[in-house]
Motif scaffolding. Structure first.
Motif, PDB file in Angstrom:
ATOM      1  N   THR A  15      40.381  27.219  29.878  1.00 17.79           N
ATOM      2  CA  THR A  15      39.639  25.551  29.383  1.00 17.79           C
ATOM      3  C   THR A  15      38.207  25.450  30.503  1.00 17.79           C
ATOM      4  OG1 THR A  15      41.759  25.289  28.816  1.00 17.79           O
ATOM      5  CG2 THR A  15      39.836  23.581  28.113  1.00 17.79           C
ATOM      6  N   TYR A  16      38.613  25.576  31.298  1.00 18.28           N
ATOM      7  CA  TYR A  16      37.043  25.046  32.895  1.00 18.28           C
ATOM      8  C   TYR A  16      36.235  26.229  32.112  1.00 18.28           C
ATOM      9  CZ  TYR A  16      34.380  24.080  36.910  1.00 18.28           C
ATOM     10  OH  TYR A  16      34.216  23.906  37.683  1.00 18.28           O
ATOM     11  N   GLU A  17      37.050  27.237  32.409  1.00 14.62           N
ATOM     12  CA  GLU A  17      35.332  28.513  31.724  1.00 14.62           C
ATOM     13  C   GLU A  17      34.727  28.378  30.809  1.00 14.62           C
ATOM     14  OE1 GLU A  17      35.193  30.718  34.292  1.00 14.62           O
ATOM     15  OE2 GLU A  17      33.451  31.913  32.848  1.00 14.62           O
ATOM     16  N   LYS A  18      35.144  27.036  29.672  1.00 15.80           N
ATOM     17  CA  LYS A  18      34.722  26.498  28.485  1.00 15.80           C
ATOM     18  C   LYS A  18      33.862  25.421  28.739  1.00 15.80           C
ATOM     19  CE  LYS A  18      38.075  28.070  25.147  1.00 15.80           C
ATOM     20  NZ  LYS A  18      39.299  28.398  24.619  1.00 15.80           N
ATOM     21  N   ARG A  19      34.670  24.392  30.365  1.00 21.04           N
ATOM     22  CA  ARG A  19      34.077  23.724  29.803  1.00 21.04           C
ATOM     23  C   ARG A  19      32.492  23.572  30.995  1.00 21.04           C
ATOM     24  NH1 ARG A  19      38.693  20.389  32.931  1.00 21.04           N
ATOM     25  NH2 ARG A  19      37.622  18.818  33.585  1.00 21.04           N
ATOM     26  N   TYR A  20      32.958  24.596  31.519  1.00 17.94           N
ATOM     27  CA  TYR A  20      31.333  24.846  32.418  1.00 17.94           C
ATOM     28  C   TYR A  20      30.843  25.335  31.709  1.00 17.94           C
ATOM     29  CZ  TYR A  20      28.913  26.211  36.564  1.00 17.94           C
ATOM     30  OH  TYR A  20      28.449  26.461  37.674  1.00 17.94           O
ATOM     31  N   ASN A  21      30.745  26.027  30.624  1.00 19.57           N
ATOM     32  CA  ASN A  21      29.894  26.554  30.050  1.00 19.57           C
ATOM     33  C   ASN A  21      29.110  25.802  29.188  1.00 19.57           C
ATOM     34  OD1 ASN A  21      29.790  28.984  30.464  1.00 19.57           O
ATOM     35  ND2 ASN A  21      32.018  30.202  28.951  1.00 19.57           N
ATOM     36  N   ALA A  22      29.881  24.840  28.563  1.00 17.47           N
ATOM     37  CA  ALA A  22      29.467  23.573  27.618  1.00 17.47           C
ATOM     38  C   ALA A  22      28.823  22.992  29.285  1.00 17.47           C
ATOM     39  CB  ALA A  22      30.378  22.631  26.761  1.00 17.47           C
ATOM     40  N   TYR A  23      29.154  22.945  29.866  1.00 17.25           N
ATOM     41  CA  TYR A  23      27.778  22.000  31.302  1.00 17.25           C
ATOM     42  C   TYR A  23      27.082  22.620  30.819  1.00 17.25           C
ATOM     43  CZ  TYR A  23      25.539  20.205  35.402  1.00 17.25           C
ATOM     44  OH  TYR A  23      25.427  20.036  36.206  1.00 17.25           O
ATOM     45  N   LEU A  24      26.658  24.132  31.390  1.00 17.18           N
ATOM     46  CA  LEU A  24      25.250  24.810  31.442  1.00 17.18           C
ATOM     47  C   LEU A  24      24.479  24.542  30.102  1.00 17.18           C
ATOM     48  CD1 LEU A  24      26.210  28.539  32.952  1.00 17.18           C
ATOM     49  CD2 LEU A  24      25.660  26.127  34.271  1.00 17.18           C
ATOM     50  N   GLU A  25      24.767  24.390  29.026  1.00 19.32           N
ATOM     51  CA  GLU A  25      24.178  24.837  27.831  1.00 19.32           C
ATOM     52  C   GLU A  25      24.162  23.079  27.856  1.00 19.32           C
ATOM     53  OE1 GLU A  25      26.662  26.668  24.507  1.00 19.32           O
ATOM     54  OE2 GLU A  25      26.646  28.323  25.707  1.00 19.32           O
ATOM     55  N   GLU A  26      24.739  21.693  27.794  1.00 20.97           N
ATOM     56  CA  GLU A  26      24.492  21.261  27.160  1.00 20.97           C
ATOM     57  C   GLU A  26      23.607  19.959  28.270  1.00 20.97           C
ATOM     58  OE1 GLU A  26      24.752  19.845  23.765  1.00 20.97           O
ATOM     59  OE2 GLU A  26      26.531  21.146  22.932  1.00 20.97           O
ATOM     60  N   THR A  27      24.244  19.974  29.054  1.00 17.26           N
ATOM     61  CA  THR A  27      24.115  18.880  30.108  1.00 17.26           C
ATOM     62  C   THR A  27      23.267  19.301  31.049  1.00 17.26           C
ATOM     63  OG1 THR A  27      26.722  18.137  30.398  1.00 17.26           O
ATOM     64  CG2 THR A  27      25.805  17.241  31.727  1.00 17.26           C
TER      65      THR A  27
END
Ligand code: ADP
Length: 215
Positions: free
Chosen positions: A169-181
């Motif tokens: 799940t960390y991988e997904k959260r990190y990707n969400a950070y890169l894309e959105e935040t």
């Protein structure tokens, strides 16, 4: 004082927010904590939020904006507050600017805590939180572990390991950070209120850098 902490998951936002809260006597507003409290109910919306969080995705801007609007209008926010986990998208940042303009307020500092992905991801497995006071511990770190194995130093109750704190799940959260935040770094840099902080060392070092800028 109106502060925003911006960083990838597990970079130390929550830990730093808790230190700043004590030092400057202004509340920490963690959207993650607010959402986790909201998911304790049994209704359909709570279940939906819980499922989104467990998948490492972002909760909808509409839900988050409503949550923040209500929270910053509470009495304890009058002298300022520390935002930990909000805004996380450009839309949230724009809405937040509108909210502040309506009450003739402004953001003072945006601290972007930079951290290597591998370091942040290794901190995830050791993170533990007190379900009562939300204090953050890390069982893999000498200066962040609880005095008694798996018990909150203050509340003396068992610490919890978040369901979304796992490697996948960390991988997904990190990707969400890169894309959105991550685009927010540029957004606030243009407004000349952004400060970069090196979050790779430890919590004391992160705090020292932030304190030097505020003071
Ligand atoms: P971390 O900063 O370690 O990722 P948080 O506790 O801040 O942890 O957030 C946990 C989860 O809550 C996120 O992965 C996301 O699903 C949700 N969340 C928190 N804040 C926001 C936000 N501002 N917008 C959308 N989703 C959010």
């Amino acid at each position: 004082m109106n502060i925003i902490l911006l960083a990838p998951p597990a970079a130390g936002k929550g830990t730093e927010a808790q230190i700043l809260t004590h030092e400057y006597s202004i509340p920490q507003i963690s959207t993650g904590d607010l959402l986790r409290s909201a998911t304790k109910k049994e209704d359909a919306l709570s279940k939906e939020i819980k499922s989104i969080m467990e998948q490492g995705k972002l909760v909808s801007d509409e839900i988050i904006i409503e949550l923040i609007k209500n929270r910053i209008n509470e009495d304890d926010c009058k002298n300022g507050y520390i935002l930990d986990g909000f805004p996380r998208t450009i839309k949230q940042a724009e809405k937040y600017d509108e909210m502040l303009a309506e009450i003739d307020n402004k953001i003072d500092y945006v601290f972007a805590i930079d951290i290597d992905k591998s370091i942040a991801s290794s901190r995830i497995t050791g993170r533990r939180t007190c379900p009562n006071c939300n204090r953050i511990y890390n069982v893999n770190s000498d200066n962040l572990k609880p005095k008694n194995k798996n018990l909150c130093d203050d509340c003396k109750i068992e610490l919890k390991h978040r369901k979304d704190d796992n490697a996948e799940t960390y991988e997904k959260r990190y990707n969400a950070y890169l894309e959105e935040t991550a685009p927010l770094i540029d957004y606030y840099d243009k407004k000349k209120i952004l400060y970069h902080i090196d979050g790779n060392i430890n919590k004391d070092n992160t705090h020292k850098q932030i304190k030097e800028i505020i003071d």
